[in-house]
Design a protein around this motif. Structure first.
Motif, PDB file in Angstrom:
ATOM      1  N   ARG A 185      17.642  18.245  47.564  1.00 45.48           N
ATOM      2  CA  ARG A 185      17.085  19.172  48.180  1.00 45.48           C
ATOM      3  C   ARG A 185      16.117  18.426  49.063  1.00 45.48           C
ATOM      4  NH1 ARG A 185      15.341  24.182  44.992  1.00 45.48           N
ATOM      5  NH2 ARG A 185      17.473  24.849  45.470  1.00 45.48           N
ATOM      6  N   PRO A 187      12.640  17.616  50.560  1.00 44.54           N
ATOM      7  CA  PRO A 187      11.513  18.054  49.940  1.00 44.54           C
ATOM      8  C   PRO A 187      10.381  18.486  50.935  1.00 44.54           C
ATOM      9  CG  PRO A 187      11.620  15.792  50.544  1.00 44.54           C
ATOM     10  CD  PRO A 187      12.753  16.243  50.853  1.00 44.54           C
ATOM     11  N   LYS A 188       9.540  19.186  50.241  1.00 40.80           N
ATOM     12  CA  LYS A 188       8.119  19.667  51.181  1.00 40.80           C
ATOM     13  C   LYS A 188       7.050  18.529  50.534  1.00 40.80           C
ATOM     14  CE  LYS A 188       8.910  24.707  51.396  1.00 40.80           C
ATOM     15  NZ  LYS A 188       8.463  25.930  50.937  1.00 40.80           N
ATOM     16  N   GLN A 190       2.846  17.196  52.051  1.00 49.93           N
ATOM     17  CA  GLN A 190       1.747  17.313  52.831  1.00 49.93           C
ATOM     18  C   GLN A 190       2.137  16.430  54.016  1.00 49.93           C
ATOM     19  OE1 GLN A 190      -2.378  16.608  51.663  1.00 49.93           O
ATOM     20  NE2 GLN A 190      -2.048  17.646  49.836  1.00 49.93           N
ATOM     21  N   PHE A 201       1.061  21.739  54.491  1.00 48.12           N
ATOM     22  CA  PHE A 201       2.359  21.665  53.339  1.00 48.12           C
ATOM     23  C   PHE A 201       3.598  22.205  53.888  1.00 48.12           C
ATOM     24  CE2 PHE A 201       4.314  22.799  49.444  1.00 48.12           C
ATOM     25  CZ  PHE A 201       4.505  21.668  48.648  1.00 48.12           C
ATOM     26  N   LEU A 262       5.189  10.549  46.372  1.00 47.54           N
ATOM     27  CA  LEU A 262       6.138  11.775  46.562  1.00 47.54           C
ATOM     28  C   LEU A 262       6.961  11.528  47.907  1.00 47.54           C
ATOM     29  CD1 LEU A 262       3.881  14.898  46.000  1.00 47.54           C
ATOM     30  CD2 LEU A 262       4.945  13.490  44.331  1.00 47.54           C
ATOM     31  N   LEU A 437      13.503  24.524  50.285  1.00 49.66           N
ATOM     32  CA  LEU A 437      12.971  25.744  49.686  1.00 49.66           C
ATOM     33  C   LEU A 437      12.462  26.757  50.664  1.00 49.66           C
ATOM     34  CD1 LEU A 437      11.972  25.023  45.800  1.00 49.66           C
ATOM     35  CD2 LEU A 437      14.024  26.444  46.705  1.00 49.66           C
TER      36      LEU A 437
ATOM     37  N   LEU B 297      -5.398  22.611  49.599  1.00 51.98           N
ATOM     38  CA  LEU B 297      -4.393  23.358  50.367  1.00 51.98           C
ATOM     39  C   LEU B 297      -3.835  24.497  49.459  1.00 51.98           C
ATOM     40  CD1 LEU B 297      -2.106  20.590  52.206  1.00 51.98           C
ATOM     41  CD2 LEU B 297      -3.968  22.512  52.949  1.00 51.98           C
ATOM     42  N   TYR B 299      -1.106  25.346  48.043  1.00 54.76           N
ATOM     43  CA  TYR B 299       0.136  24.873  46.987  1.00 54.76           C
ATOM     44  C   TYR B 299      -0.708  24.421  45.688  1.00 54.76           C
ATOM     45  CZ  TYR B 299       0.138  19.844  47.812  1.00 54.76           C
ATOM     46  OH  TYR B 299       0.039  18.621  47.974  1.00 54.76           O
ATOM     47  N   SER B 355       5.544  18.784  43.303  1.00 52.78           N
ATOM     48  CA  SER B 355       5.875  19.766  44.643  1.00 52.78           C
ATOM     49  C   SER B 355       6.864  19.548  45.504  1.00 52.78           C
ATOM     50  CB  SER B 355       4.509  19.755  45.468  1.00 52.78           C
ATOM     51  OG  SER B 355       4.230  18.148  45.882  1.00 52.78           O
ATOM     52  N   ASN B 356       7.385  18.123  45.550  1.00 54.02           N
ATOM     53  CA  ASN B 356       8.504  17.818  46.247  1.00 54.02           C
ATOM     54  C   ASN B 356       9.891  18.001  45.582  1.00 54.02           C
ATOM     55  OD1 ASN B 356       8.242  15.799  44.646  1.00 54.02           O
ATOM     56  ND2 ASN B 356       8.495  14.172  46.071  1.00 54.02           N
TER      57      ASN B 356
END
Lengths: 437, 437
Positions: A185, A187-188, A190, A201, A262, A437, B297, B299, B355-356
């Motif tokens: 997937r 990623p999200k 910063q 984010f 990350l 997501l 932030l 999140y 978070s990722n």
């Protein structure tokens, strides 16, 4: 030191017919190890050896074949699905099993009849990460990658002063290493473009592949006990193709002062077959430094390493977009490179890693770093190919890419080819990026 | 959210007398988990719970005690020596076992007679790393450490611009994490003082400790599925004391651009008992950012985190040189600090990590980073205490130290203390540095 024997004879054929076709990744001379489970079965995962389009199921092979008692002992952990224990065995023991499997799968073997029932088609299984990877370390041995990426950040001084002295490496995340075929997937993270005042984010817009090989360790070393260069090869089990996925917009904001985190650990993809160092013996090559460069410090130097520490292994990047897939168009090759361009050898990576007494364990994965070649079109990442995300590349169907889009499948491939040797392949290292997501 | 119940009653006493003494690290209210083996035995390692100067052997306790069937199910993996499986259980399940053990060990329990035979003296065992640590990540949440170290390298700009936005972290080496008491050998490495033209490979002269806490994860998350701040606590199992040993002369030469590697991975020491989050409930505190600082932030933010995301835990560094040991002199305390100074909470570390989509697994270790306090005398490393190796500290016997000498034993200690709660300790995190090869 190079160890060529009858298992490298390019004329040897297998009674498994698909192993004898010209383009196969898995001829009789290869015999790589993997972990599989028959689809639609409740079996636990089994260790197997790829042969042509088949897999020799080592649980069944141990039961059905005729083996010397020494070979039966070697097969036992494998029959139990435990590749790590076998990886920890000595060079001689690992080579003994290679010989036994080679002879059993060779055309004319008396075992053909019994072992036929131990074969399963590769299309009928799911393949997993082949062993328990305790620790994953990624090196940075691709000097052309280091220079190209360095230029993007420091045009006047692309290569840091330590590069030609230290095999730069850092620890990666082992839990998120997945086998070829497992989607990842987007990623999200910063993101803070240089022009923004504060980070946001959000989903990464700059997903990139990195074209690498990975070394799986054989036996380890005790904590506090380094591994000398002359012993390094004993601790090398085999190689895999590795895609060290990277989020280029997460990386610059997070990585100072302690390195990438990350931006990398959302997933790394490996090809599911471990090609043994024994299978790659015919493809060793001299490892030479440019005369103007500093020579390795004594703890990273040996005559054998200079004579044959390198490996000539072709590396390729292919891409198939969702649109190409929908249209039935095959993946397009973006890049070719070769592992012989690495600035540090596998033995140097391993010896450096243990030089402070750090204990390696059987099944550790040591990535090579991105293997870009000297020419711009041999770049091992989109960051390089698109000059930092500025110059798009064009796919055969006209689509353009700066970075990876959702639905893109990236396929890394590797193979070794040389006159007088049978071609040895690695199988695909493929992964599709799915929407955030 | 804070969950105070009868297991936190400071007046509760145990039938194990040593658990009732004022200074014990392991009163009835603590009940930390560890992995031990009786000395001079051939037993495999067992999971136990520290109580006073004893350990409740959970294999024997499961067999000898009277437990509800629900508790028997919880005890089963523990009786088999598998702490990770228990760590992965839900908050309610873990709390149920805490209650059962508390009640069984409490003064007046009908189980006292049966469980007496399940006790073993702490002095009669060897303690190990308590669980399988799959991945080890070290954060950098000590802002006073980050500023002090930053000043040494960048006097005008000690704190990097990302620090107050990103919980900086990087991957460490799990194989070389050892339990308290295991000596570590002084590493060799490439050293290049700024004045030297080329590096040399030699023993590090600048070995340093780092005063940290480590968070052990409970249940993990699936790859690609982040953990929201409001769920983070469910994934926290407990804390340990962590010494992230560092070679300060290897670090500056190797760490650009990918972060620390051999400067850190020669060994990390943890205290062998995992103090559960449940035991630490009375010591939660508000987590407040200075008004001028950016707020986290979204999140990384939650009302619960602001209200009680912090933990007040006292941290100490003690040192005993070989000369002190030979003279029968006790270790000297160098430093006191407190975990409440951390710039990011445990929940923020965990949520940021996932978070990722990075998948955490039960038994991962997340280091807090060096926990220096705001005052110079609260520094969590010698690098800070000696102002970069320039101002030696003096031990009670007159010996001076810039960095750690061979034979020095460094002992990190942690405990939580507050009116209305029983003092909770962690046990020693001790390690002696032995000479280089």
């Amino acid at each position: 030191m190079s160890h060529i024997d009858h298992t490298h004879d390019p004329k040897a054929q297998s009674w498994v017919a698909s192993a004898n076709t010209a383009g196969t990744d898995f001829p009789l001379q290869n015999l790589p190890y993997g972990l599989f489970r028959r689809l639609h079965s409740n079996e636990s995962a089994r260790v197997g050896v790829a042969i042509g389009e088949q897999i020799l199921d080592l649980k069944l092979a141990a039961a059905l074949g005729k083996w010397s008692s020494a070979v039966q002992v070697l097969l036992q952990p494998l029959a139990e699905g435990d590749l790590n224990s076998f990886m920890a065995k000595s060079v001689a023991e690992r080579r003994a099993l290679r010989h036994a499997l080679f002879d059993a799968l060779r055309e004319g073997s008396a075992q053909a009849g019994a072992l036929q029932a131990a074969l399963v088609a590769q299309g009928a299984v799911e393949l997993f990460v082949p062993c328990k990877i305790n620790d994953y370390t990624d090196f940075y041995t691709g000097i052309h990658h280091a220079v190209a990426v360095g230029k993007l950040f420091r045009p006047d001084n692309p290569l840091l002063p330590n590069y030609k002295w230290v095999p730069i490496g850092y620890h990666g995340r082992s839990s998120s290493i997945v086998a070829s075929g497992v989607p990842l997937r987007r990623p999200k993270g910063q993101l803070k473009p240089p022009t923004a005042d504060v980070p946001v984010f959000a989903a990464s817009k700059r997903i990139d592949y990195e074209l690498e090989l990975g070394l799986f360790t054989a036996s380890g070393n005790a904590l506090g006990e380094p591994i000398a260069m002359q012993d390094a090869e004993q601790h090398m089990f085999g190689l895999t193709v590795l895609n060290d996925w990277s989020a280029r917009d997460i990386q610059p904001w997070e990585y100072q002062p302690l390195g990438p985190f990350l931006a990398k650990n959302f997933g790394s993809t490996i090809s599911p077959w471990i090609v043994t160092m024994d299978a790659l013996e015919p493809f060793r090559c001299a490892f030479e430094r440019p005369a103007d460069d500093p020579q390795p410090l004594p703890y990273l130097d040996s005559a054998a390493n200079r004579a044959e520490g390198g490996y000539e292994i072709e590396l390729e990047v292919w891409l198939q977009s969702a649109k190409m897939r929908a249209a039935g168009e095959p993946a397009a090759r973006l890049v070719r490179s070769n592992f012989r361009h690495a600035y540090w050898t596998l033995a140097q990576m391993l010896t450096h890693h243990a030089s402070n007494g750090c204990n390696l364990q059987s099944g550790d994965l040591l990535g090579s770093g991105t293997q870009s070649g000297p020419k711009p079109e041999e770049a091992g990442s989109l960051l390089e190919l698109t000059q930092g995300g500025k110059q798009p590349i064009t796919l055969p169907n006209g689509e353009q890419r700066l970075f990876i889009e959702d639905g893109d499948t990236v396929i890394l491939r590797a193979f070794a080819e040389r006159d007088g040797a049978r071609r040895i392949g690695f199988g695909d290292c493929a992964c599709t990026i799915t929407p955030a997501l």
